[in-house]
Design a protein around this motif. Structure first.
Motif, PDB file in Angstrom:
ATOM      1  N   ALA A 140       2.165  -0.483   4.483  1.00 61.72           N
ATOM      2  CA  ALA A 140       0.704  -0.545   4.405  1.00 61.72           C
ATOM      3  C   ALA A 140       0.092  -0.463   5.795  1.00 61.72           C
ATOM      4  O   ALA A 140       0.780  -0.621   6.813  1.00 61.72           O
ATOM      5  CB  ALA A 140       0.270  -1.836   3.719  1.00 61.72           C
TER       6      ALA A 140
ATOM      7  N   SER B 205       4.947  -1.265   8.434  1.00 60.72           N
ATOM      8  CA  SER B 205       3.489  -1.297   8.312  1.00 60.72           C
ATOM      9  C   SER B 205       2.819  -1.236   9.670  1.00 60.72           C
ATOM     10  O   SER B 205       3.461  -1.409  10.713  1.00 60.72           O
ATOM     11  CB  SER B 205       3.045  -2.566   7.566  1.00 60.72           C
ATOM     12  OG  SER B 205       3.491  -2.545   6.227  1.00 60.72           O
TER      13      SER B 205
ATOM     14  N   SER C  69       2.218  -0.693  -0.157  1.00 66.78           N
ATOM     15  CA  SER C  69       2.054   0.743  -0.445  1.00 66.78           C
ATOM     16  C   SER C  69       0.591   1.150  -0.510  1.00 66.78           C
ATOM     17  O   SER C  69       0.168   1.893  -1.398  1.00 66.78           O
ATOM     18  CB  SER C  69       2.765   1.110  -1.762  1.00 66.78           C
ATOM     19  OG  SER C  69       4.134   0.782  -1.688  1.00 66.78           O
ATOM     20  N   VAL C  70      -0.184   0.644   0.441  1.00 65.04           N
ATOM     21  CA  VAL C  70      -1.598   1.002   0.551  1.00 65.04           C
ATOM     22  C   VAL C  70      -1.805   1.682   1.899  1.00 65.04           C
ATOM     23  O   VAL C  70      -1.471   1.112   2.941  1.00 65.04           O
ATOM     24  CB  VAL C  70      -2.500  -0.240   0.431  1.00 65.04           C
ATOM     25  CG1 VAL C  70      -3.959   0.150   0.594  1.00 65.04           C
ATOM     26  CG2 VAL C  70      -2.284  -0.930  -0.907  1.00 65.04           C
TER      27      VAL C  70
ATOM     28  N   ALA D 208      -2.968   5.297  -4.116  1.00 58.36           N
ATOM     29  CA  ALA D 208      -2.427   5.326  -2.750  1.00 58.36           C
ATOM     30  C   ALA D 208      -1.940   6.718  -2.382  1.00 58.36           C
ATOM     31  O   ALA D 208      -1.902   7.608  -3.211  1.00 58.36           O
ATOM     32  CB  ALA D 208      -1.291   4.328  -2.619  1.00 58.36           C
TER      33      ALA D 208
END
Length: 355
Positions: free
Chosen positions: A301, A284, A316-317, A355
């Protein structure tokens, strides 16, 4: 000298977060706003403190306890309904006695403390002294009009045409004469005993009410943008420290604080940021001016200029920014789009984003 700290109110401008949490306990730089005020009181040499609480009183009591962690002796006063700041003084009469006191709104952040203000008041013969700050939009604040010597001539509450740009900061110094004032006034149109009415009562009867201009940074943290700005200011003051585990192909840039038990793997941390104890950051990006609280998971993310409260998951953003995310929140992605997401999410929520 005593201190009266106000930690009631419903925090309507921060809903839904404040449906389940006290607004004074929303953290900036991973520490509740209220705690900075308690530090300022101790640093000013005041130890006897009462905290006025409302519906979230149990949460405030659990967080502050007896005050010993702050070097204070703290008691609590229950306000049954939000009936105004002057009403807080009324119900605190027994605690305050005939002592001078500082009244400190617990959702205000004041960098630089109040020691100079307290010293100035103690060396004066004022009935009251108000902390003021110049603001760009005075129509959204209580506003003070001063004479050439700094004495307060009049007060306006959110005026359409302000007489000055001097906003009333949420810190007030009072002598015991204020008890007469709060008993003399009547409720305003919104059904509250307004502290500005009590102060105007003092002015109208020729009591000395003086001003004191803020020398440091001040912000009322009642709105999302203000909380994020406070977070930014405080993070700019942190010293880099890594007590957790950094693994894989991780990159650390700038002032980054990683607390014990935190794990960072194959990620980019670009400070100033704070990563709380027990939090995992995996594959991330955590960008500048972000506070991640304890026991969170940030996986696959990207997030920056945001605050994430404890035990929340972001997975998972592709991008979150300018956001305040509550406790025990899940934010997950489903399919990819390039847009940034802006969120204000209450506690115990689940949010699913494309996403």
């Amino acid at each position: 000298m005593k201190a009266l700290v106000l930690a009631g109110g419903r925090g309507t401008r921060l809903r839904p977060l404040t449906h389940t949490s006290a607004k004074q306990l929303v953290p900036v730089a991973n520490r509740p706003v209220l705690f900075y005020g308690l530090d300022a009181i101790r640093e000013a040499g005041i130890t006897e403190t009462a905290i006025v609480v409302g519906d979230t009183g149990d949460e405030v009591r659990a967080a502050v306890g007896d005050g010993s962690d702050f070097g204070l002796k703290v008691s609590y006063i229950q306000q049954e309904a939000p009936l105004g700041l002057a009403h807080c003084v009324v119900i605190a009469r027994e605690f305050l006695g005939d002592d001078d006191f500082v009244m400190y709104l617990g959702d205000n952040l004041l960098i630089g403390g109040i020691a100079d203000l307290v010293a100035a008041f103690q060396s004066s013969a004022y009935a009251a002294q108000l902390l003021l700050s110049r603001v760009a939009e005075p129509q959204f604040y209580g506003v003070a009009e001063l004479d050439a010597d700094g004495a307060i001539l009049s007060l306006q509450e959110k005026p359409d045409v302000p007489r000055s740009d001097l906003a009333i900061v949420g810190v007030y110094m009072f002598s015991p004469v204020v008890h007469e004032a709060v008993r003399a006034i009547t409720p305003s149109a919104r059904g509250e005993l307004e502290i500005t009415d009590a102060i105007q009562w003092l002015i109208n009867r020729d009591h000395k009410v003086h001003s004191y201009l803020v020398s440091g940074y001040w912000k009322d943290t009642g709105r999302l943008r203000d909380i994020l700005e406070c977070n930014r200011i405080l993070l700019e003051r942190v010293e880099a420290r890594t007590d957790g585990t950094i693994g894989g192909r991780s990159e650390i840039e700038g002032r980054v604080v990683v607390h014990p038990g935190a794990v960072v793997e194959d990620s980019v941390l670009r400070g100033p940021i704070v990563i709380g104890a027990g939090t995992k950051v995996v594959r991330s990006y955590v960008g500048p001016f972000t506070s991640i609280a304890e026991d969170c998971v940030i996986e696959d993310a990207e997030i920056e200029y945001s605050i994430v409260l404890g035990s929340s998951t972001i997975r998972s953003v592709p991008r979150i920014e300018h956001s305040l995310i509550g406790r025990d929140v899940e934010v997950t992605g489903t399919s990819r789009v390039p847009n940034a997401h802006r969120l204000m999410v209450g506690d115990h929520s689940k949010v699913q984003l494309r996403a």
